[in-house]
Scaffold this motif. Structure first.
Motif, PDB file in Angstrom:
ATOM      1  N   ILE A 216      12.422  85.637  36.169  1.00 16.54           N
ATOM      2  CA  ILE A 216      11.608  85.664  37.061  1.00 16.54           C
ATOM      3  C   ILE A 216      10.160  84.324  36.600  1.00 16.54           C
ATOM      4  O   ILE A 216       9.626  85.031  36.310  1.00 16.54           O
ATOM      5  N   ILE A 217      10.109  84.025  38.232  1.00 13.44           N
ATOM      6  CA  ILE A 217       9.092  82.997  38.139  1.00 13.44           C
ATOM      7  C   ILE A 217       8.318  82.994  39.266  1.00 13.44           C
ATOM      8  O   ILE A 217       8.810  83.451  39.910  1.00 13.44           O
ATOM      9  N   CYS A 218       6.613  83.057  38.462  1.00 12.27           N
ATOM     10  CA  CYS A 218       6.349  82.972  39.637  1.00 12.27           C
ATOM     11  C   CYS A 218       5.355  81.149  40.244  1.00 12.27           C
ATOM     12  O   CYS A 218       4.858  80.559  39.207  1.00 12.27           O
ATOM     13  N   ASN A 219       5.844  81.731  41.109  1.00  8.72           N
ATOM     14  CA  ASN A 219       5.861  79.602  41.798  1.00  8.72           C
ATOM     15  C   ASN A 219       4.078  80.070  42.414  1.00  8.72           C
ATOM     16  O   ASN A 219       3.654  80.625  43.474  1.00  8.72           O
ATOM     17  N   ALA A 220       3.146  79.851  41.040  1.00 14.96           N
ATOM     18  CA  ALA A 220       2.037  79.674  41.518  1.00 14.96           C
ATOM     19  C   ALA A 220       1.395  77.746  41.786  1.00 14.96           C
ATOM     20  O   ALA A 220       0.715  77.516  41.089  1.00 14.96           O
ATOM     21  N   ASP A 221       2.353  76.972  41.983  1.00 20.86           N
ATOM     22  CA  ASP A 221       2.255  75.598  42.775  1.00 20.86           C
ATOM     23  C   ASP A 221       0.987  75.456  43.882  1.00 20.86           C
ATOM     24  O   ASP A 221       1.993  74.696  45.000  1.00 20.86           O
ATOM     25  N   ARG A 231      -4.804  80.959  44.005  1.00 18.70           N
ATOM     26  CA  ARG A 231      -6.286  80.801  42.936  1.00 18.70           C
ATOM     27  C   ARG A 231      -7.605  82.372  42.946  1.00 18.70           C
ATOM     28  O   ARG A 231      -6.951  82.202  41.595  1.00 18.70           O
ATOM     29  N   TYR A 232      -7.080  82.243  44.676  1.00 19.78           N
ATOM     30  CA  TYR A 232      -8.156  83.774  43.875  1.00 19.78           C
ATOM     31  C   TYR A 232      -7.902  84.899  43.181  1.00 19.78           C
ATOM     32  O   TYR A 232      -8.125  85.209  41.934  1.00 19.78           O
ATOM     33  N   LEU A 233      -6.331  84.782  43.555  1.00 18.44           N
ATOM     34  CA  LEU A 233      -5.722  85.536  42.764  1.00 18.44           C
ATOM     35  C   LEU A 233      -5.245  85.840  41.553  1.00 18.44           C
ATOM     36  O   LEU A 233      -5.833  86.839  40.222  1.00 18.44           O
ATOM     37  N   LEU A 234      -4.751  84.335  41.354  1.00 20.36           N
ATOM     38  CA  LEU A 234      -4.965  84.588  39.626  1.00 20.36           C
ATOM     39  C   LEU A 234      -5.959  84.187  38.611  1.00 20.36           C
ATOM     40  O   LEU A 234      -6.234  84.808  37.858  1.00 20.36           O
ATOM     41  N   GLU A 235      -7.386  84.079  39.536  1.00 20.25           N
ATOM     42  CA  GLU A 235      -8.942  83.706  38.626  1.00 20.25           C
ATOM     43  C   GLU A 235      -9.255  85.678  38.494  1.00 20.25           C
ATOM     44  O   GLU A 235     -10.521  85.604  38.130  1.00 20.25           O
ATOM     45  N   HIS A 236      -8.765  86.024  40.025  1.00 18.53           N
ATOM     46  CA  HIS A 236      -9.954  87.539  40.439  1.00 18.53           C
ATOM     47  C   HIS A 236      -8.497  88.791  40.406  1.00 18.53           C
ATOM     48  O   HIS A 236      -9.352  89.067  40.191  1.00 18.53           O
ATOM     49  N   ILE A 258       8.276  83.203  33.846  1.00 20.41           N
ATOM     50  CA  ILE A 258       7.390  82.178  33.700  1.00 20.41           C
ATOM     51  C   ILE A 258       6.206  82.066  34.889  1.00 20.41           C
ATOM     52  O   ILE A 258       6.377  82.580  35.700  1.00 20.41           O
ATOM     53  N   LEU A 259       5.706  81.808  34.216  1.00 18.65           N
ATOM     54  CA  LEU A 259       4.081  81.793  35.634  1.00 18.65           C
ATOM     55  C   LEU A 259       3.874  80.234  35.526  1.00 18.65           C
ATOM     56  O   LEU A 259       3.954  79.863  34.561  1.00 18.65           O
ATOM     57  N   TYR A 260       3.962  79.270  36.338  1.00 14.49           N
ATOM     58  CA  TYR A 260       4.027  78.729  36.967  1.00 14.49           C
ATOM     59  C   TYR A 260       2.954  77.663  37.811  1.00 14.49           C
ATOM     60  O   TYR A 260       2.869  77.664  38.826  1.00 14.49           O
ATOM     61  N   ILE A 261       1.779  77.451  36.937  1.00 16.07           N
ATOM     62  CA  ILE A 261       0.424  77.173  36.894  1.00 16.07           C
ATOM     63  C   ILE A 261       0.336  75.736  37.166  1.00 16.07           C
ATOM     64  O   ILE A 261       0.155  74.751  36.672  1.00 16.07           O
ATOM     65  N   ARG A 262      -0.273  75.111  38.875  1.00 13.49           N
ATOM     66  CA  ARG A 262      -0.923  74.301  39.115  1.00 13.49           C
ATOM     67  C   ARG A 262      -1.547  73.554  37.761  1.00 13.49           C
ATOM     68  O   ARG A 262      -2.704  73.958  37.824  1.00 13.49           O
ATOM     69  N   GLY A 310       6.595  72.718  45.239  1.00  9.08           N
ATOM     70  CA  GLY A 310       6.048  74.615  44.957  1.00  9.08           C
ATOM     71  C   GLY A 310       7.573  74.785  45.958  1.00  9.08           C
ATOM     72  O   GLY A 310       7.657  75.918  46.154  1.00  9.08           O
ATOM     73  N   GLU A 311       8.531  74.016  46.318  1.00  5.42           N
ATOM     74  CA  GLU A 311      10.173  73.997  46.421  1.00  5.42           C
ATOM     75  C   GLU A 311      10.399  74.705  45.711  1.00  5.42           C
ATOM     76  O   GLU A 311      10.441  73.779  44.647  1.00  5.42           O
ATOM     77  N   GLU A 312      11.079  75.938  45.447  1.00  4.48           N
ATOM     78  CA  GLU A 312      11.309  77.006  44.138  1.00  4.48           C
ATOM     79  C   GLU A 312      12.918  75.884  43.157  1.00  4.48           C
ATOM     80  O   GLU A 312      12.549  75.851  42.292  1.00  4.48           O
ATOM     81  N   THR A 313      13.734  75.644  44.068  1.00  8.30           N
ATOM     82  CA  THR A 313      15.176  74.359  43.463  1.00  8.30           C
ATOM     83  C   THR A 313      13.791  73.238  42.845  1.00  8.30           C
ATOM     84  O   THR A 313      14.447  73.025  41.450  1.00  8.30           O
ATOM     85  N   ALA A 314      13.305  72.755  42.900  1.00  8.75           N
ATOM     86  CA  ALA A 314      12.406  71.358  42.474  1.00  8.75           C
ATOM     87  C   ALA A 314      11.639  72.219  41.162  1.00  8.75           C
ATOM     88  O   ALA A 314      11.348  71.617  40.170  1.00  8.75           O
ATOM     89  N   LEU A 315      10.975  73.011  41.773  1.00  8.09           N
ATOM     90  CA  LEU A 315       9.562  73.326  40.754  1.00  8.09           C
ATOM     91  C   LEU A 315      10.982  74.675  38.670  1.00  8.09           C
ATOM     92  O   LEU A 315      10.569  74.222  37.887  1.00  8.09           O
ATOM     93  N   ILE A 316      11.883  74.808  39.855  1.00 13.04           N
ATOM     94  CA  ILE A 316      13.029  74.788  38.772  1.00 13.04           C
ATOM     95  C   ILE A 316      13.287  73.680  37.950  1.00 13.04           C
ATOM     96  O   ILE A 316      13.226  73.994  36.573  1.00 13.04           O
ATOM     97  N   ASN A 317      13.333  72.724  38.432  1.00 11.93           N
ATOM     98  CA  ASN A 317      14.136  71.524  37.297  1.00 11.93           C
ATOM     99  C   ASN A 317      13.131  71.109  37.155  1.00 11.93           C
ATOM    100  O   ASN A 317      12.481  70.246  35.198  1.00 11.93           O
ATOM    101  N   SER A 318      11.562  71.343  37.665  1.00 13.79           N
ATOM    102  CA  SER A 318      10.079  71.088  36.664  1.00 13.79           C
ATOM    103  C   SER A 318      10.363  71.852  35.135  1.00 13.79           C
ATOM    104  O   SER A 318      10.068  70.864  34.705  1.00 13.79           O
ATOM    105  N   ILE A 319      10.469  72.529  35.426  1.00 13.96           N
ATOM    106  CA  ILE A 319       9.829  73.883  34.101  1.00 13.96           C
ATOM    107  C   ILE A 319      11.429  73.202  33.552  1.00 13.96           C
ATOM    108  O   ILE A 319      11.178  72.839  31.741  1.00 13.96           O
TER     109      ILE A 319
END
Length: 550
Positions: A216-221, A231-236, A258-262, A310-319
């Motif tokens: 399960i990946i959280c796209n926080a990019d 950002r509001y949700l992640l911080e508050h 996995i939380l992928y945070i920018r 932010g595109e999900e498959t690019a994010l997967i490649n990044s991880i």
């Protein structure tokens, strides 16, 4: 995408992660050394060209980042506000120009003048205190913005305590996971990252694939300039996000989150990690949570500066530690995602909605909003509003209510709103009364709700300059995988700049062909989406633009 490369990069699991290690070795100088890249290549059994290719892509890993000490936000909200040249001038009193880089965007759109130094973000009047900021180890600028709602208080509800907040999760573990999934499907909660795809179906696709390892990946990019709802949700509200990931794991039979945070949100990384540590202390993550037989672990991976992630498959490649190029689909991530394993990627706000749905039932969420756009939506308002900030509104709320009642109207004359990020539509103020905050209304009128971030274009900001800025952003952030996006966005930027700086007139027919090629030929929504605001601009601001065309 290379299946073999994905397997090699995944053989150590998520804890021993190449991308993580690249970020760590880059911290001291701003970029990894050749020796460090070679050692990592040997460790992961890949070629030196692979590690160099990855490092050279990201803003905060590439060789050009060496020696950077401060970064100035160049997001659309700050550009339109016209605050950033003054920030650069003040920073130049402390740093040479080569030591100043850029970040896009810092999520400080509510007050602008945003910059990053020493692992912290600053905005507003903080730039006037540079001496204190540079001489102190403390973060002297904790930003404050309005957080309100216009009805159902769900995503902005106050956190209680871990024991009470996670009781619905414990209760869900006593039910059949298929029944829990049905509640999510009943709610018809749709992805809040822009596409609006039903979350329940996405989870079901992953659930139906048999594999012992799932993610399960959280796209926080959250890279859309003007958006700071994630950002509001992640911080508050970090526990809302973690709760949603736990439930997603349970219904899909995934054991890793996995939380992928920018990188542009450094404070969010610390806050979410503290929340994860608190869950571990309470026995709510790990093996057989609450004696249910369900195992789940979290891992935070900090991004390194790339909008395309932010595109999900690019994010997967990044991880995985690869260049974040968009993958060809099918196969979809639910079939073959991270390390070739079934994967579900959802954005922060989508995951945060699950606490209400699991606590109150899918029908409770479905009863809020409209028939096809259920629930609530966070809307980010920038500094041009009298009441900038974060507003939770029920889907179907008139845009005029958001602008005039919640936002308090504009501080100065505004001619357009870009809603939904750089790929979102450009809405002239004359259309405000025709739109409601839901997917269908925006689509019907030729716009895109997307993240529901609102960036104002002031009356004195040239629309052609705005178009050039959009193309420049799209060109810089393209992954380069497909020709239409890689070349087309740059050609658009060149044409716009030439028209702005000379007597050159753009051929309308050729320009239209360029936009059509981007729309129809691009591999993903990055190249395919940038023509939307450009077409909106040409439709609604032709009187202003006609001097640049023939």
């Amino acid at each position: 995408m290379s299946d073999n490369l994905s397997e090699l990069l995944g053989r150590k699991g998520v804890k021993e992660n190449l991308f993580d290690k690249l970020g760590n070795v880059a911290k001291q100088d701003g970029t990894p050394t050749e020796d460090e890249l070679a050692k990592l290549a040997d460790e992961f059994l890949i070629g030196k060209a692979n590690t160099f290719g990855t490092a050279s892509f990201y803003d905060f890993l590439k060789p050009e980042n060496k020696g950077k000490k401060a970064y100035v936000c160049n997001g659309t909200a700050c550009v339109c506000a016209g605050t950033q040249e003054a920030v650069i001038d003040l920073l130049k009193n402390h740093f040479v120009l080569d030591e100043i880089g850029h970040m896009t965007c810092l999520g400080r759109c509510h007050e602008n003048s945003a910059f990053h130094y020493g692992g912290n973000n600053y905005s507003g009047t903080a730039v006037n205190n540079l001496n204190r900021i540079i001489d102190s180890d403390n973060n002297l600028n904790q930003d404050i913005y309005n957080v309100k709602d216009n009805g159902a208080k769900i995503l902005t509800q106050d956190f209680t305590n871990i024991s009470e907040y996670y009781q619905p999760f414990k209760d869900a573990l006593k039910k059949e996971s298929s029944d829990v999934l049905e509640e999510i499907k009943t709610s018809n909660v749709r992805g809040r990252g822009g596409a609006g795809f039903p979350m329940g179906l996405k989870l079901e696709f992953c659930r139906n694939v048999k594999n012992d390892t799932k993610f399960i990946i959280c796209n926080a990019d959250e890279g859309d300039p003007g958006a700071y709802s994630d950002r509001y949700l992640l911080e508050h509200q970090p526990h809302a996000v973690l709760f949603g990931m736990l439930i997603s794991g349970y219904v899909t039979h995934a054991n890793y989150g996995i939380l992928y945070i920018r990188a542009e949100y450094p404070e969010a990384v610390k806050i979410v990690q503290n929340a994860i540590d608190a869950l571990e202390t309470q026995g709510l993550i790990g093996e057989s949570i609450d004696d249910s037989g369900f195992d789940f672990q979290f891992k935070i991976i900090q991004a390194q500066g790339s909008y395309i992630c932010g595109e999900e498959t690019a994010l997967i490649n990044s991880i995985e530690g690869q260049r974040p190029e968009v993958r060809v689909r099918p196969p979809f991530p639910a079939q073959k995602g991270l390390f070739n394993k079934p994967t579900t990627v959802n954005n922060v706000e989508t995951l945060a909605a699950l606490h209400y749905i699991i606590s109150n039932g899918g029908q409770a969420w479905k009863s809020i909003g409209t028939e096809r756009s259920s629930g609530t939506k966070l809307v980010s308002l920038d500094s041009f509003f009298n009441n900038p900030g974060m507003y939770e509104v029920e889907m179907g709320t008139p845009l005029s209510v958001v602008v005039n009642e919640l936002g308090g109207g504009f501080k100065q004359d505004v001619k357009a709103l870009q809603i939904g990020g750089p790929l979102g539509g450009l809405v002239p103020v004359s259309k405000i009364n025709d739109l409601t905050i839901d997917f269908e209304s925006f689509s019907k009128e030729g716009f895109l709700l997307g993240h529901a971030s609102v960036v104002c274009v002031p009356s004195d900001f040239p629309i052609m300059k705005f178009i050039e800025h959009l193309f420049d952003f799209a060109s810089y952030e393209s992954c380069g995988k497909c020709f239409p996006c890689r070349l087309g966005t740059k050609r658009g930027q060149e044409l716009s700049e030439k028209a702005l700086t000379s007597d050159y007139k753009i051929d309308r027919a050729l320009f239209a062909d360029l936009l059509t090629t981007l729309e129809q030929g691009s591999l993903c929504a990055h190249g395919g989406g940038i023509p939307l605001p450009v077409r909106n601009a040409m439709q609604y601001f032709d009187d202003e633009l006609k001097q640049y065309f023939n």
